[in-house]
Enzyme design. Structure first.
Site, short mmCIF file in Angstrom:
data_model
loop_
_atom_site.label_atom_id
_atom_site.label_comp_id
_atom_site.label_asym_id
_atom_site.label_seq_id
_atom_site.Cartn_x
_atom_site.Cartn_y
_atom_site.Cartn_z
N GLY A 182 27.60 77.31 56.30
CA GLY A 182 28.05 76.18 55.01
C GLY A 182 27.82 75.08 55.34
N VAL B 101 45.15 74.26 56.44
CA VAL B 101 46.78 73.97 55.98
C VAL B 101 46.90 72.62 56.20
CG1 VAL B 101 48.89 74.33 56.56
CG2 VAL B 101 47.53 76.17 57.32
N GLY C 269 38.71 70.08 37.27
CA GLY C 269 39.01 71.12 38.62
C GLY C 269 39.14 71.04 39.16
N ASP D 229 47.89 81.30 47.56
CA ASP D 229 47.43 80.23 48.31
C ASP D 229 48.95 79.77 49.34
OD1 ASP D 229 44.97 78.48 48.92
OD2 ASP D 229 46.59 76.91 48.11
N LYS E 120 49.67 79.79 53.82
CA LYS E 120 49.31 78.52 54.40
C LYS E 120 50.73 78.72 55.54
CE LYS E 120 46.41 75.80 51.47
NZ LYS E 120 46.07 74.97 50.53
N GLY F 136 39.93 68.68 49.69
CA GLY F 136 38.84 67.56 48.84
C GLY F 136 37.65 67.35 50.22
#
EC number: 1.1.1.3
Lengths: 440, 440
Positions: free
Chosen positions: B11, B134, B189, B203, B207, B304
């Site tokens: 990846g 996480v 975004g 989501d 976590k 990010g």
């Protein structure tokens, strides 16, 4: 089943007794987390007969700390006595020299003798863990040393002294003077009878020197830290700060600059919206700025028996798990020497509070003097008699009036020269109050 | 000199490319911190020709992730593709099965297959590190697993989804609706075209399930988490919260209760003075309550490329240092099964917003219905037409008026029964809005 890690503890004050209690109480969790239990086999303290509320049966009582360190069964020596000299130093040296691991909460000792002790740990294969020495239960040592191992750190700063933060919090919330709050803090046990080590910033400086070493790979050097305490802060400064969107904190700041690592401890204006501004009372907080990522802030209890014991236990757990991190994150021989960065070169914004004699003339004069030093003003406001603020020039009073300036980033040198010129102009009375601003 | 740790990466999106770049750039720091360098020897990605701004010369390009995992030189397999099935799963299984270490940022995979993978890591001697899964760059896994290894944890809670926090922040600051903010977040975004995984709380639930396992020694079970999203929150709730000294956050909360571990994700009112309330925008935060110590809060970037890469690099550094923490902090076979705690048993305070038909009569009726369920009110206020609040009973309007109640701690069951009774009484119009309160 692996045999439990055998621990010897020197010092059974609040922290030491809590460590003994927690090792007993948490043993099955520790065993599950570490793959082996933890067992206290030897202890010592000043008084053998003092009531501590913990069961010491089956544990060898040694005559002194050195005997604990040298106890043939002890694999991990836990020093919780304090003091920068013997017996703390000699017993830690003995344990490390014998290849044993050491856990300590002694920041003064790490700040003064850490390099020598780390070298011995590295040479002989033991760990030297001191998470409790900085910011209590906050795992800041582990975070910098391991959690940000691959991150380029530009700045680390924080509230590292609960006494100062407690005093500043009460001064702000209740409008009290420094002296009143200090007295109250002493009465409540948050401040020592001899408070200067805390309120003059030296405690923060020791902790900052340790964090700077971990973050930047420099040799721990308390002497490289510029230090100012909080005794000059007035309730009026805290009020004005709040009105301008700031709060005053005693910060320790270590940062990379073009000329090296700058380390400084001083009262600082931080934006009210920042995480660190929300930290009130005896709580500690540390922020780390890594290259290319948003700041990471850790907040939590910086002192107290249970918080300190929590950090000591985590350090013991790492020894039990057989983790041997380098004490300062890098081999001692690779740590670089750091020198005291002259504060004159510091760059940042400033809060300046002064008493203007004649308002209209003073404002013009100040503006001229600042312009001569190429300093731009973010704002200049005059304090109302009722404590509020208003733009300069609206008052016609002739007795000295307090005026507050906020500058954009400049050098400390330029700011000092401008203020000197303003003082020579005799348009202000008394000495200006100056507080550095730290933006996120 | 020890040979560098040889890494294979599957990846090469934003995170993968940043990891390759950082390993190159930070190699001397990594070598100093870990006692050995780190070297990328094999990579794969969907497109071989895509421009990524990193130098891949000298690195073997493999045909698929499995080939990277099985590459004879690779000691540490870094999975940065995502997806809960193959090829992520099979390649991680292959690497662990061969005794190699694995680093992944894949929370969905860890939430779904973490136990099986951890068992393989434990059996075959490799590490399974997933700090980036996480809360991005916040070292919360390491903090719970190691930094609080000896601390009894009572509660862990946090803001774990940047999209939801961004939307709630803009709703509050700009008085916008959920729909408007979601659209803007999509345009910028911050939110996916299909936003339900984020805004409906799933989501966060994934976590939270991972954090609960680490904190309480339970098996990861997303199905044990009660989940509510933020789409029902109105700008009016955020305004009322602020006036009452609260802020609304989507929290994931896992806590010890008398009947087991309660895991829940829902919009939550937190006190404005708490650390977690200050966390705005896409930032994440996690608070851990340890027995006997003040809460520890970690704040930082939750997503990010650079933030995620920072956490991935720290995980790789731990492998290089030869640290092998148990993936879930305890041996997989010792983890306890956890079941979904019925929300009816949840205890806490509640914010209730409803439309009262006839104010004087309604207030009396509501008070009676709550009293029947032994629920005490901290406050009951009516919303002004101008958005302010005032004590109930001051208005003489006859059209429905919004009324806000804050209750003291009660059970969810009692609260629901009381509200049902109020609805049957037909003194309110529409359905009441209910938001749980979480105090420090």
């Amino acid at each position: 089943m692996v045999a439990p890690l055998k621990v010897g503890i020197a010092g059974l004050g609040t922290v030491g007794a809590e460590v003994v209690r927690l090792i007993e109480q948490q043993n099955s969790i520790l065993a599950a987390r570490c793959g082996r239990g933890v067992k206290v086999v030897a202890v010592t303290a000043r008084s053998k007969t003092k009531k501590r509320g913990v069961d010491l049966r089956g544990i060898d009582w040694m005559k002194d700390p050195l005997a604990v360190a040298q106890h043939p069964e002890v694999e991990c020596f836990v020093e919780l006595m304090g003091g920068v000299g013997d017996p703390a130093l000699s017993s830690i040296e003995a344990a490390l020299g014998a290849g044993k691991s050491v856990v300590t909460a002694n920041k003064a000792l790490i700040a003064k003798h850490g390099l020598k002790l780390a070298a011995s740990a590295e040479k002989n294969g033991g760990a030297l863990n001191y998470e409790a020495a900085v910011a209590g239960a906050i795992p800041i040592i582990k975070t910098i040393r391991e959690g940000l191992a691959g991150t380029d750190i530009n700045r680390v700063y924080g509230i590292l002294n609960g006494t100062c933060n407690y005093i500043l919090t009460r001064m702000e919330l209740e409008g009290l003077s420094f002296e009143e709050c200090l007295k109250d803090a002493q009465r409540l046990g948050y401040a020592e009878a001899e408070p200067s080590f805390d309120v003059d910033g030296h405690d923060t400086a020791q902790k900052l020197a340790i964090l700077a070493s971990l973050a930047f790979g420099t040799k721990v050097a308390q002497s490289a830290v510029s230090v100012e305490g909080i005794s000059s802060i007035a309730a009026e400064d805290l009020r004005a700060a709040a009105e301008l969107g700031y709060r005053v904190k005693l910060l320790g700041v270590a940062m990379r600059t073009a000329t090296g690592i700058e380390q400084r401890v001083h009262p600082t204006m931080v934006p009210l919206s920042s995480s660190i501004a929300q930290v009130m009372g005896v709580t500690n907080a540390v922020t780390v700025d890594g290259a290319g990522i948003a700041p990471i802030t850790l907040v939590g209890p910086g002192a107290g028996g249970a918080a300190t014991a929590s950090a000591v236990l985590a350090d013991i757990a790492d020894v039990a798990r057989n983790v041997r991190a380098l004490p300062f994150g890098r081999p001692v021989e690779k740590l670089k020497t750091t020198t005291k960065a002259p504060m004159e070169r510091h760059e940042g914004g400033y809060y300046i509070r002064l008493m203007a004699r004649d308002l209209a003339g003073t404002a013009a004069r100040i503006a001229t003097r600042l312009a001569e030093q190429k300093i731009s003003l973010e704002s200049i406001v005059q304090r109302h008699p009722n404590g509020g603020i208003e733009p300069v020039g609206k008052s016609t009073k002739s007795s000295p009036v307090p005026v507050i300036l906020i500058t954009y980033a400049t050098t400390e040198d330029a700011m000092r020269r401008a203020l000197q010129a303003v003082q020579s102009d005799k348009v202000i009375s008394g000495k200006p109050q100056v507080i550095r601003i730290e933006k996120n």
